[in-house]
Design a protein around this motif. Sequence first.
Motif, PDB file in Angstrom:
ATOM      1  N   GLN A 104       0.829  -1.207   0.000  1.00 15.58           N
ATOM      2  CA  GLN A 104       0.000   0.000   0.000  1.00 15.58           C
ATOM      3  C   GLN A 104       0.863   1.256   0.000  1.00 15.58           C
ATOM      4  O   GLN A 104       1.818   1.374   0.755  1.00 15.58           O
ATOM      5  CB  GLN A 104      -0.943  -0.010   1.196  1.00 15.58           C
ATOM      6  N   GLY A 105       0.506   2.179  -0.902  1.00 11.31           N
ATOM      7  CA  GLY A 105       1.218   3.436  -0.983  1.00 11.31           C
ATOM      8  C   GLY A 105       2.468   3.390  -1.844  1.00 11.31           C
ATOM      9  O   GLY A 105       3.171   4.388  -1.957  1.00 11.31           O
ATOM     10  N   HIS A 106       2.752   2.243  -2.454  1.00  6.85           N
ATOM     11  CA  HIS A 106       3.940   2.095  -3.304  1.00  6.85           C
ATOM     12  C   HIS A 106       3.496   1.737  -4.726  1.00  6.85           C
ATOM     13  O   HIS A 106       2.604   0.915  -4.912  1.00  6.85           O
ATOM     14  CB  HIS A 106       4.867   1.008  -2.766  1.00  6.85           C
ATOM     15  N   LEU A 107       4.133   2.359  -5.701  1.00  9.90           N
ATOM     16  CA  LEU A 107       3.842   2.069  -7.095  1.00  9.90           C
ATOM     17  C   LEU A 107       4.708   0.900  -7.545  1.00  9.90           C
ATOM     18  O   LEU A 107       5.928   1.033  -7.646  1.00  9.90           O
ATOM     19  CB  LEU A 107       4.130   3.284  -7.973  1.00  9.90           C
ATOM     20  N   LEU A 108       4.084  -0.229  -7.772  1.00 11.45           N
ATOM     21  CA  LEU A 108       4.809  -1.387  -8.248  1.00 11.45           C
ATOM     22  C   LEU A 108       3.883  -2.293  -9.021  1.00 11.45           C
ATOM     23  O   LEU A 108       2.664  -2.227  -8.874  1.00 11.45           O
ATOM     24  CB  LEU A 108       5.467  -2.163  -7.110  1.00 11.45           C
ATOM     25  N   LYS A 109       4.488  -3.127  -9.819  1.00 18.18           N
ATOM     26  CA  LYS A 109       3.729  -4.066 -10.640  1.00 18.18           C
ATOM     27  C   LYS A 109       4.383  -5.436 -10.517  1.00 18.18           C
ATOM     28  O   LYS A 109       5.529  -5.614 -10.939  1.00 18.18           O
ATOM     29  CB  LYS A 109       3.753  -3.588 -12.087  1.00 18.18           C
ATOM     30  N   PRO A 110       3.683  -6.415  -9.943  1.00 21.20           N
ATOM     31  CA  PRO A 110       4.239  -7.770  -9.895  1.00 21.20           C
ATOM     32  C   PRO A 110       4.284  -8.347 -11.313  1.00 21.20           C
ATOM     33  O   PRO A 110       3.280  -8.336 -12.018  1.00 21.20           O
ATOM     34  CB  PRO A 110       3.256  -8.546  -9.021  1.00 21.20           C
ATOM     35  N   LEU A 111       5.434  -8.813 -11.723  1.00 23.54           N
ATOM     36  CA  LEU A 111       5.590  -9.395 -13.054  1.00 23.54           C
ATOM     37  C   LEU A 111       5.715 -10.914 -13.014  1.00 23.54           C
ATOM     38  O   LEU A 111       5.248 -11.600 -13.911  1.00 23.54           O
ATOM     39  CB  LEU A 111       6.827  -8.810 -13.753  1.00 23.54           C
TER      40      LEU A 111
END
Length: 102
Positions: free
Chosen positions: A30-37
């Motif tokens: 939460q609150g972090h920009l990320l994308k699980p690949l």
Amino acid sequence: MPAYVIFIREKTTNIEELNVYASKAPSALQGHLLKPLVMYGMHEVIEGPEIEGAAVLEFPGIEEAKSWYYSPAYQDAVKHRMKGGTYRGIIVEGFAKEGSEI
């Protein structure tokens, strides 16, 4: 430039600790920009010793990746991952533009 956090699980040593990690880690996103690949799917080792699995997370940049990894919420979760298995983790910078040549 994008950055990638890569975790390689070499060996599970305590499944209960990994279950605790799995219950805590999602709230640290939460609150972090990320994308699980990649998240521990089917794999084939083509070089080096066998592994149990790997995960790859994409971030907007290295600073964002470090901000997530060193956040109090993730540090609360990661201690259980460390007790649950043998891992390698790295942050690596990607290319500036999509489609960049090697």
